[in-house]
Structures are given as structure tokens and as C-alpha cells.
Design a protein around this motif. Structure first.
Motif, PDB file in Angstrom:
ATOM      1  N   UNK A 154       0.861  -1.090  -0.047  1.00  0.00           N
ATOM      2  CA  UNK A 154      -0.030  -0.006  -0.026  1.00  0.00           C
ATOM      3  C   UNK A 154       0.790   1.199  -0.004  1.00  0.00           C
ATOM      4  N   UNK A 155       0.431   2.259  -0.564  1.00  0.00           N
ATOM      5  CA  UNK A 155       0.919   3.451  -0.501  1.00  0.00           C
ATOM      6  C   UNK A 155      -0.064   4.537   0.006  1.00  0.00           C
ATOM      7  N   UNK A 156       0.444   5.404   0.879  1.00  0.00           N
ATOM      8  CA  UNK A 156      -0.489   6.241   1.702  1.00  0.00           C
ATOM      9  C   UNK A 156       0.121   7.725   1.621  1.00  0.00           C
ATOM     10  N   UNK A 157      -0.593   8.721   1.413  1.00  0.00           N
ATOM     11  CA  UNK A 157      -0.186  10.139   1.257  1.00  0.00           C
ATOM     12  C   UNK A 157       0.341  10.683   2.699  1.00  0.00           C
ATOM     13  N   UNK A 158       1.483   9.922   3.230  1.00  0.00           N
ATOM     14  CA  UNK A 158       1.670  10.450   4.489  1.00  0.00           C
ATOM     15  C   UNK A 158       3.231  10.666   4.339  1.00  0.00           C
ATOM     16  N   UNK A 159       3.779  11.240   3.403  1.00  0.00           N
ATOM     17  CA  UNK A 159       5.320  11.489   3.365  1.00  0.00           C
ATOM     18  C   UNK A 159       5.568  12.659   3.929  1.00  0.00           C
ATOM     19  N   UNK A 160       6.654  12.813   4.449  1.00  0.00           N
ATOM     20  CA  UNK A 160       7.362  13.746   5.577  1.00  0.00           C
ATOM     21  C   UNK A 160       7.286  14.939   5.088  1.00  0.00           C
ATOM     22  N   UNK A 161       7.642  15.411   3.994  1.00  0.00           N
ATOM     23  CA  UNK A 161       7.754  16.825   3.454  1.00  0.00           C
ATOM     24  C   UNK A 161       6.088  17.306   3.077  1.00  0.00           C
ATOM     25  N   UNK A 162       5.452  16.460   2.775  1.00  0.00           N
ATOM     26  CA  UNK A 162       3.865  16.835   2.331  1.00  0.00           C
ATOM     27  C   UNK A 162       3.163  17.172   3.528  1.00  0.00           C
ATOM     28  N   UNK A 163       3.377  16.314   4.676  1.00  0.00           N
ATOM     29  CA  UNK A 163       2.604  16.679   5.926  1.00  0.00           C
ATOM     30  C   UNK A 163       3.450  17.997   6.587  1.00  0.00           C
ATOM     31  N   UNK A 164       4.574  18.025   6.308  1.00  0.00           N
ATOM     32  CA  UNK A 164       5.394  19.108   7.115  1.00  0.00           C
ATOM     33  C   UNK A 164       4.603  20.434   6.550  1.00  0.00           C
ATOM     34  N   UNK A 165       4.606  20.634   5.201  1.00  0.00           N
ATOM     35  CA  UNK A 165       3.851  21.630   4.341  1.00  0.00           C
ATOM     36  C   UNK A 165       2.454  22.130   4.854  1.00  0.00           C
ATOM     37  N   UNK A 166       1.781  20.918   5.101  1.00  0.00           N
ATOM     38  CA  UNK A 166       0.435  21.195   5.545  1.00  0.00           C
ATOM     39  C   UNK A 166      -0.022  21.427   6.886  1.00  0.00           C
ATOM     40  N   UNK A 167       0.691  20.962   7.930  1.00  0.00           N
ATOM     41  CA  UNK A 167       0.673  21.194   9.280  1.00  0.00           C
ATOM     42  C   UNK A 167       1.597  22.190   9.983  1.00  0.00           C
TER      43      UNK A 167
END
Length: 335
Positions: A154-167
Motif C-alpha cells: 500500500x502507498x499512503x499520502x503520509x510523506x514527511x515533506x507533504x505533511x510538514x507543508x500542510x501542518x
């Protein structure tokens, strides 16, 4: 036979040149070029003209370096930062036109499966039923299997950079509210996958990627200069303590911690939260840090299955994507 693979990631373009005699990809040269695409993409995820220019230069340099080391055209792929870009096809065409390198994007599940293959070959059959975690800049890959290839990926949208930009993008020190919100998001996204891993009951759990490697170093694992054969582990309880440490520091202060590099300091907190949540939800107390991942998985499949495999993977589909990049083996969840 000398092969090479080019990995266009969220922060760097990486090249591995390897000899494949005896069925094992033994590295003879590695290199990387900084691009930091994930830090400079536009608000809608598009890759700008300037970033594309830098990417073409980096891939071109990688191809020339591979040729200098006696390798054929690289097996080139791009991860989530390009795969999710609205102008993905323009990026792939520009790289092909500017460098002659045929680069493709792979579905996240295929990335997970290839990473699993690399980890399986490194760990060996003594690892038994194997669970895999890989945190990239844009996605989290999870896989489980008893054999050469995974039974579940499985691949989930929980990348470290993606979440840093969002949160955490506009915060100096992350707020408690943002940390809790990220934990909730991660738990929600991981719920079904974690249930599957718990049901399977892996004997061994491994983690790959620079995010996990740096977190393990922060928790006391041996530094990379001691080589790939030194055992490295990351424990869930130690990781929990590191989250508190990272949350209390700015990005600049995190970069002074053991193992945390300047380019990844900003996203280290999000990576730690995802890693800890994944381990906690799956009931895994310790993961082994595995130095082989997707690049080695691609080389291994090329060695074992031949050039026809890679040609099928990179065959363009009707939408310009990679029609051949289908999951290798996806088992349905247990009833």
C-alpha cells in the motif's frame, strides 16, 4: 554486466552504478545532485520552469556519470513529487528531450513492492514473514510478505515533506494542536493497513529511507560512516521520546542533533510522528534499518527478470502514464 539506476526524489537526484555479476547488485559508484523539488513546487503541486531546468540538468549529469562508469542508459524513475504533479507529463517529456533518458513514474504500490524486494534480498529468508515501512517526501509505503515479493502493498499520502507543508509550514515551533492534528490524520490513514499488518503477524519488521535512517541515528544507532553491515535498529519507545525533543526545537536547532541533516531537519518531526504512529498501530516494537530499498529492488528485478520487465514498466499508457507499472502481487485483505 554494469547497470545504473537514477532516482528522482523529493530533494535529490540519486545515481547508483552497480556490477550485477552473480545476481547481486554491488555498487561501484554513487552520486547525488540536490534539487529540493518538494520545497519549491507551486501551491498546486506543479513543478516550475526553473525547477524543471534544474531537474533536467541533474538527470543529464547523472546519465553522463553513468556512461563514464561504463553503464548503459540508466533505469530512471521519479517518486511522488513528480508522480503527483499536475504537469507530470510535461516534466517527463522535458527530461526525455533534454537528456535522452526515458524516465517514468511508478504507482506507489509498485514502489512499495520493489522496496520490499530489496529489503527481502538484504534480510534473507531467515527474516521470515516480513513487514516493510518506507517514509518518503510525498508518501508512506507499507508492504508485507512471506516470499520474494509482497502479498500486500500500500502507498499512503503520509510523506514527511507533504505533511510538514500542510501542518507546520508557517510555524517556527510546531504547536501542540498541529502535532495532535497530524497524529489524528496519520492514525486515520493507517487504520486499515495497520489492521492488516497486525493480522499477518510479521516475524521481522524493516524500515528503509533516509527519514528512518536519520531517526534511528537520533535514537542512538551507529552513524552511516561505519558502513552498511553494522546492525541498526529503531525502537518505538525511543522514537516517542524523540518526538518530544523534535517538537521543542526549531528546524535550525534540529539540524544540530545527531543524524539530522540540514535539508531534512524541517520535515524530521512529521517523519517521526508517522514512523511512531505506524509502529504503534501495527504493534511493532522494533524495526531493523535496511540499507537496500527501491533502487536495489529495481536492479534486482532487472537482473532476475531481464530487460523486458523494465520495458513493460516504462511502456506509455493511453494517458501518457506508465501502462506497464501494475502491482506485482496485491492480495485481498482477509475476511
Amino acid at each position: 554486466m554494469r547497470l545504473s539506476v537514477v532516482d528522482v526524489g523529493s530533494k535529490t537526484v540519486r545515481l547508483v552504478v552497480a556490477d550485477a555479476e552473480g545476481g547481486v547488485p554491488l555498487p561501484v559508484h554513487t552520486a547525488k545532485w540536490k534539487t529540493r523539488l518538494s520545497e519549491q513546487v507551486e501551491a498546486d503541486g506543479r513543478i516550475s520552469d526553473e525547477d524543471l531546468r534544474q531537474l533536467v540538468e541533474a538527470v543529464g549529469a547523472a546519465a553522463r556519470t553513468a556512461k563514464e562508469w561504463g553503464a548503459a542508459e540508466p533505469l530512471a524513475f521519479a517518486t511522488a513529487v513528480v508522480r503527483n504533479a499536475p504537469n507530470r507529463l510535461e516534466v517527463l517529456d522535458a527530461v526525455r528531450t533534454g537528456t535522452g533518458v526515458r524516465i517514468c513514474t511508478l504507482p506507489g504500490e509498485v514502489e512499495a513492492e520493489l522496496t520490499f524486494l530489496g529489503a527481502r534480498r538484504w534480510m534473507g529468508w531467515q527474516a521470515g514473514p516480513l513487514a516493510l515501512f518506507d517514509i518518503g517526501g510525498g508518501s508512506l509505503e507499507v508492504a508485507f510478505g512471506r516470499g520474494r515479493l509482497p502479498d500486500f502493498a500500500a502507498s499512503l499520502p503520509l510523506g514527511a515533506n507533504r505533511l510538514t507543508l500542510e501542518f507546520f509550514e508557517d510555524q517556527g515551533l510546531p504547536s501542540t494542536r498541529s502535532v495532535k492534528a497530524l497524529r489524528r490524520r496519520t492514525r486515520h490513514q493507517l487504520r486499515d493497513v495497520a489492521a492488516r499488518i497486525r493480522w499477518e503477524g510479521p516475524r521481522t519488521a524493516v524500515a528503509t529511507s533516509r527519514n528512518f535512517q536519520q531517526l534511528a541515528r537520533l535514537c542512538g544507532a551507529a552513524p552511516g560512516r561505519q558502513g552498511p553491515f553494522v546492525p541498526r535498529h529503531l525502537e518505538c519507545r525511543e522514537l516517542r521520546c524523540c518526538i518530544d525533543t523534535l517538537a521543542a526545537l526549531s528546524a535550525a536547532e534540529r539540524a544540530e542533533l545527531p543524524g539530522i541533516s540540514v535539508p531534512r531537519a524541517k520535515q524530521s518531526l512529521a517523519g517521526a510522528i508517522v514512523a511512531h504512529t505506524a509502529m504503534k498501530l501495527t504493534g511493532i516494537k522494533t524495526v531493523t534499518i535496511c540499507p537496500w530499498a527501491i533502487r536495489e529492488g529495481i536492479l534486482l528485478r532487472y537482473i532476475e527478470d531481464g530487460p523486458a520487465w523494465w520495458s513493460a514498466v516504462t511502456e506509455p499508457g493511453d494517458d501518457g502514464g506508465t501502462a506497464g507499472a501494475v502491482p506485482l502481487r496485491i492480495a485481498t485483505p482477509p475476511a
